[in-house]
Every structure is written in C-alpha cells, then in structure tokens.
Design an enzyme around this catalytic site. Structure first.
Site, mmCIF file in Angstrom:
data_model
loop_
_atom_site.group_PDB
_atom_site.id
_atom_site.type_symbol
_atom_site.label_atom_id
_atom_site.label_comp_id
_atom_site.label_asym_id
_atom_site.label_seq_id
_atom_site.Cartn_x
_atom_site.Cartn_y
_atom_site.Cartn_z
ATOM 1 N N GLU A 39 102.899 8.508 56.856
ATOM 2 C CA GLU A 39 103.258 7.108 57.120
ATOM 3 C C GLU A 39 102.730 6.684 58.489
ATOM 4 O OE1 GLU A 39 107.340 6.014 58.059
ATOM 5 O OE2 GLU A 39 107.200 4.356 56.651
ATOM 6 N N LYS A 90 124.890 1.256 65.451
ATOM 7 C CA LYS A 90 123.895 1.363 66.519
ATOM 8 C C LYS A 90 122.567 0.776 66.054
ATOM 9 C CE LYS A 90 121.013 4.591 67.929
ATOM 10 N NZ LYS A 90 119.947 3.716 68.440
ATOM 11 N N CYS A 92 108.868 -1.284 55.683
ATOM 12 C CA CYS A 92 108.866 -0.044 54.897
ATOM 13 C C CYS A 92 108.274 -0.289 53.510
ATOM 14 C CB CYS A 92 110.278 0.504 54.792
ATOM 15 S SG CYS A 92 111.437 -0.715 54.162
ATOM 16 N N GLU A 99 117.859 5.620 53.904
ATOM 17 C CA GLU A 99 116.726 4.765 53.508
ATOM 18 C C GLU A 99 115.596 5.090 54.468
ATOM 19 O OE1 GLU A 99 116.878 2.958 50.869
ATOM 20 O OE2 GLU A 99 119.015 3.134 50.517
HETATM 21 P P1 NAD Z 1 113.784 6.216 63.663
HETATM 22 O O1 NAD Z 1 114.156 7.201 62.630
HETATM 23 O O2 NAD Z 1 113.058 6.695 64.866
HETATM 24 O O3 NAD Z 1 115.072 5.474 64.234
HETATM 25 C C1 NAD Z 1 115.969 4.756 63.396
HETATM 26 C C2 NAD Z 1 117.319 4.706 64.054
HETATM 27 O O4 NAD Z 1 117.845 6.021 64.127
HETATM 28 C C3 NAD Z 1 117.299 4.197 65.497
HETATM 29 O O5 NAD Z 1 118.457 3.425 65.731
HETATM 30 C C4 NAD Z 1 117.339 5.479 66.307
HETATM 31 O O6 NAD Z 1 117.884 5.319 67.587
HETATM 32 C C5 NAD Z 1 118.246 6.330 65.433
HETATM 33 N N1 NAD Z 1 118.106 7.787 65.626
HETATM 34 C C6 NAD Z 1 117.020 8.480 66.026
HETATM 35 N N2 NAD Z 1 117.314 9.805 66.084
HETATM 36 C C7 NAD Z 1 118.602 9.937 65.681
HETATM 37 C C8 NAD Z 1 119.471 11.043 65.507
HETATM 38 N N3 NAD Z 1 119.082 12.294 65.772
HETATM 39 N N4 NAD Z 1 120.724 10.827 65.060
HETATM 40 C C9 NAD Z 1 121.130 9.574 64.771
HETATM 41 N N5 NAD Z 1 120.364 8.479 64.933
HETATM 42 C C10 NAD Z 1 119.105 8.659 65.377
HETATM 43 O O7 NAD Z 1 112.983 5.078 62.908
HETATM 44 P P2 NAD Z 1 112.259 3.835 63.548
HETATM 45 O O8 NAD Z 1 111.004 4.316 64.212
HETATM 46 O O9 NAD Z 1 113.235 3.029 64.321
HETATM 47 O O10 NAD Z 1 111.900 2.980 62.235
HETATM 48 C C11 NAD Z 1 110.739 3.144 61.505
HETATM 49 C C12 NAD Z 1 111.007 3.956 60.265
HETATM 50 O O11 NAD Z 1 112.017 3.342 59.486
HETATM 51 C C13 NAD Z 1 109.796 4.038 59.350
HETATM 52 O O12 NAD Z 1 109.665 5.357 58.887
HETATM 53 C C14 NAD Z 1 110.156 3.108 58.202
HETATM 54 O O13 NAD Z 1 109.519 3.394 56.986
HETATM 55 C C15 NAD Z 1 111.615 3.309 58.120
HETATM 56 N N6 NAD Z 1 112.246 2.198 57.419
HETATM 57 C C16 NAD Z 1 112.751 2.420 56.171
HETATM 58 C C17 NAD Z 1 113.345 1.383 55.473
HETATM 59 C C18 NAD Z 1 113.929 1.600 54.091
HETATM 60 O O14 NAD Z 1 114.661 0.730 53.642
HETATM 61 N N7 NAD Z 1 113.632 2.680 53.418
HETATM 62 C C19 NAD Z 1 113.433 0.110 56.047
HETATM 63 C C20 NAD Z 1 112.897 -0.072 57.318
HETATM 64 C C21 NAD Z 1 112.312 0.979 58.010
#
Ligand code: NAD
Length: 483
Positions: A383, A174, A283, A249
């Site tokens: 963050e 997804k 990130c 991650e």
């Molecule tokens: P998010 O956690 O809101 O969403 C990430 C994904 O998870 C999306 O596809 C979302 O639909 C899904 N999701 C949300 N709730 C869920 C649940 N309850 N169960 C399963 N899936 C669910 O994050 P975002 O706002 O899309 O991305 C930004 C964040 O990602 C920032 O915190 C950033 O630091 C982090 N990030 C980390 C890395 C890394 O490698 N550590 C890389 C890129 C981004």
C-alpha cells in the site's frame, strides 16, 4: 502558539505530564500549533470520566440519545465553513473536498446513527417444543475505545463515535496525532448539543503511547480501529488475549478492472477520481488499474493527458484537484515508491515532488502513473496511499480476476463493464469486502463496510456497527401451558 487540549469529562484540559507535540500544516510545511502528547495517565483520567458517565448514559432513553446526536449533526452542519477550512488546513486536502465530503459526512454520521438507533431491534425465538420464548437483549458494552487515522479525520472519527454513543456506550477516542484539529473542536459541539460530561472523551497523542494505552486498558471493552494493517496487527496482539471485541478497518490496494465493453467516458472521469481524490489517500482509492487489452492504448492516450491536467496546490486555493499529502515523512514514503518505477515498470507521468513557488516547503507530489507488467512487484503488492496508480493490461475475465486477487489486501474493488452477467460473475469472484460496478465511492450508510484478508476484520456501517457496539444477551423464559 496555539495549543489544542484533551476533552475529558466535558472540559478542555492540558495533558497531565505537560508534554506536547508539534502539529504541521501540509500546504506550507509550517508548524501550526501543538497538541497534547498524552499518555496512560490521561487515558486513565478519560476512562474514569467515561466509567462514571456510563450508568446514566446507558439508561438514557433512546429518544433522548437520538435527539442529542441529531443536534450534534445540526451543529456540525451549521459550522460547515469553519470546520471545512480547519480540516483542509490540517490535512492538506482541497477546501472544496472538505466542504463537499468530509464535514457533511461527519454530520451525516451523527444524523444516521441518531436515527438508526431508534430502528434497531433485537430478535425473539419461540420454541414450541419446550414451551419457551427466547429474546435477545442488545446491551451496550461499557467504555469503548475508538482510534482513527489522518486521511478523513472528522469523517472517520465520527463514523466510530456516533454508533458507539447511539448504542449507549461511553467512549475514549483518539484521533490521529497528524490531523487532530477538527476532533479537538468536536468537544465544544458535544457540550452545546447537551451530551453529558464524560460520555465522549477525546485524548490526543501518539499511537504507541496514547493509542496503546487505550488498547491496553484492562476495562475498555472494545476497540474500533481504522488505520494501517501493521498497526492493526499490533492492536490485535495486545487486545486478543484480553478478549476485547475488535473491529479492524485496515489498509487497501484496490483493483480497478476496466473491461472493453464499459462506458468509456464515464469510466475515465470516475477513474481519475478513484485514483487521485484526496491525493490518493482514501483507503478505497483504486490504486491498481487493470485494462482489457482491446482498449489499453486508448485508455493510456486519454488517461495520461487527463492526469497531467490535474491541478496541485495549497488547500485553500480554488480550482485545485489535489492538495498536499499529509506529512513530510509520508511524502518521502510515496516518493520512495515512485523511485521503484525505474526497476519495476515504466513511469508514464509524475513521479516527482512539486515545489510550489508560493509554498516551497509544502508536501506536494505530482499525480503519478506507472505501467507494470506483473503483479509480483512492490508497486503492486504494498500500500502506497498516495497519488500513485499502476496500470497493466489483461486479456480475459479470468485473468482480470486472478490479477485483482493477487494481493494481500481485500478492501474494495471497482468493475467497469456494460455486461450484467460479467458484472455479477466478477463481483462474486473478487476477494473484497466492497465491490462497485460502474461507480466508485457510492456509499449508503446502511450497508456493511469493511475488508477481507489484510484489510481487516469485522464490518462497520448500519446495524453492523450497532451490533458491534452491543453485547447480545439471550434470555429464555419457559411458560406454563393450560393443557
Ligand atoms: P496508523 O495505523 O499509523 O494510525 C491510525 C491510528 O492509530 C492513529 O490514531 C495512530 O495514532 C494510532 N496508532 C498507531 N499505533 C498505535 C498503537 N500501537 N496502538 C494504538 N493506536 C495506535 O494509520 P494512518 O497512517 O493514520 O492511516 C493510514 C492507514 O489507514 C492506511 O493504511 C489506510 O489504508 C488505512 N485506512 C483504512 C480505512 C478502512 O476503512 N479500511 C479507512 C481509512 C484509512
């Protein structure tokens, strides 16, 4: 209105319940189309397809799997311009960035793991005391779930899918509902590359519905997740009692330590990038800048005017440094943090929304620098994930390390110094999964990638990813000796 579809069993299909979500273009704030608001029924359908495909895919010779992944890499590279434009429009990032970084990296992910799987070996241990040989099979897990965020859409989606497929798993994936377009396009390339139906299934929708259904599915064996720390914690709460393998991650609040003995010009140029590339929505961006006091004023005098020269504009405009941030709600979140400057520090530049005449409803935020005097404030602890950095002076190496580590996160860190001893001392002491010295975002896909503390659990990259997506099974055989 354009509607994207789920990709299940090699076919593009509508969501079972016929529900849809609007998708926005950040540069203009307009609705560009709709995407499936999938739920557990769509995930169950995707799982069934993946389950049916597993036996054959897991038994497909490595050379064949590799060939298909390499072909997929070629097809993505060949459609660079189309994919980069789609990515830039969907995310708000500059087209040049999507063209130089996002899409080439998505292609490299498939190429890298298509090659890596041909070199992935398992171990053997001979035990002379018991006349036995142990060898370890590395078998694919089965159907696995891959869930990715919006900041580097196809780049991170493929970073998970490629090793999962290379290792012989079938996948229910997804992408973020905020940036679904390039993931939706991937199905077409998979079919063209000869990936058998059901091996990769792509379900669109909201996290708490489609995402949660993947995490909760009783027979999806592992979850590889990249996203926010709060979401990661929720996923861990659901998946841990089911004993699923988890790779998380998560967020970052990365320090950038600038010592007085660094190569100032190189540091300045790279620090502009590590602060504001992709609108600060990487990130690995260095959002907390600490500068040794001898060069603090010099740094400010050079950095602030350089930040003020950065050009912000719509994704497809040439010559821009920053595009739009990804959504209206994200822009509002960033601006609410900028407002903290008044109580927690001093705004040195930026802090406001930019209203472009050509795109008044776009989500633009001026690159922002806030000076702070302590790490114990929300601007330094939470963050923000936007074009916002804090800066603060330090005196000694010990103080720099203490400031850098005084945060819940531990993803990456950057160190600027020309002293090799210091670079090693500081790198060893930093609480981070990745440290860059005199460089930033310098990636070698063979290296372990991941964070410590609230930045996650587990490592991706290279053989670490192939280990995650396989289960080691030890087989011990005792042999008869002639004596
Ligand atoms: P998010 O956690 O809101 O969403 C990430 C994904 O998870 C999306 O596809 C979302 O639909 C899904 N999701 C949300 N709730 C869920 C649940 N309850 N169960 C399963 N899936 C669910 O994050 P975002 O706002 O899309 O991305 C930004 C964040 O990602 C920032 O915190 C950033 O630091 C982090 N990030 C980390 C890395 C890394 O490698 N550590 C890389 C890129 C981004």
């Amino acid at each position: 209105m354009d509607r994207l579809q789920n990709f299940i069993n090699g076919e593009y299909v509508d969501p079972i319940d016929g529900k849809w979500l609007d998708n926005y273009t950040p540069s203009t704030g307009e609705v560009s189309g709709q995407i499936p608001a999938s739920n557990d029924k769509d995930v169950a359908k995707a799982y069934d397809a993946a389950k049916s495909a597993f036996e054959s895919w897991s038994q497909t010779p490595i050379e064949t799997r590799s060939r298909i992944l390499l072909k997929l890499a070629d097809l993505i590279a060949a459609d660079l311009d189309t994919l980069a434009k789609a990515e830039a429009l969907d995310n708000g990032k500059p087209l040049a960035l999507a063209t130089k970084v996002d899409i080439p990296r998505a292609s490299s992910n498939f190429r890298f793991f298509g090659n890596a799987i041909t070199q992935f070996a398992s171990e053997a241990h001979e035990n002379l005391a018991s006349d036995s040989i142990n060898f370890t099979l590395r078998q694919p897990l089965g159907v696995v779930g891959c869930i990715s965020p919006w900041n580097l859409p196809l780049y991170l989606f493929s970073w998970k899918i490629a090793p999962a497929l290379a290792a012989g798993n079938t996948v229910v994936a997804k992408p973020s509902e905020i940036t679904p377009v390039t993931a939706a396009m991937l199905g077409k390339y998979c079919n063209e590359a000869g990936l058998p139906p059901g091996v990769l299934n792509i379900v669109h929708g909201k996290g708490p519905e489609a995402g949660q259904a993947i995490v909760e599915h009783a027979n999806i064996k592992a979850i590889s997740f990249t996203g926010g720390t709060t979401t990661g914690a929720a996923i861990a709460r659901t998946a841990a009692p089911m004993f699923k393998k988890l790779s998380l991650e998560l967020g970052g609040k990365n320090p950038n330590l600038i010592f007085a003995d660094c190569d100032f010009d190189k540091m300045l140029q790279v620090t502009l990038k590590s602060s504001f590339a992709n609108q600060g929505q990487i990130c690995l961006c260095g959002s907390r800048i600490f500068v040794q006091e001898e060069i603090y004023e010099r740094f400010k005098a050079a950095f602030i005017p350089a930040v003020e020269k950065l050009k912000v504009g719509p994704s497809l405009n040439s010559g821009i440094d920053l595009g739009a941030v990804v959504s209206k709600s994200h822009m509002e979140k960033i601006l609410s943090y900028n407002a903290l400057a008044a109580s927690e520090g001093k705004l040195l530049t930026g802090g406001h929304q930019i209203k472009l005449e050509e795109a008044p409803e776009g989500y633009y935020v001026a690159p922002t620098v806030i000076e702070v005097a302590t790490t114990q404030c929300r601007l330094q602890q939470e963050e923000i994930f936007g074009p916002v950095v804090t800066i603060m002076p330090f005196k000694t190496e010990e103080e720099a390390i203490a400031l850098a580590n005084d945060v819940p996160y531990g993803l990456s860190a950057t160190v600027w110094t020309s002293n090799i001893d210091r670079s090693l001392r500081v790198s060893k002491a930093l609480e981070a999964g990745i440290v860059w010295v005199n460089t930033w975002l310098n990636r070698d896909l063979r290296t372990p990638f991941g964070g410590v503390k609230a930045s996650g659990v587990g490592r991706e990259g290279g053989f670490e990813a192939l280990r995650f997506f396989t289960e080691p099974k030890n087989i011990c055989i005792q042999y008869k000796t002639n004596t």
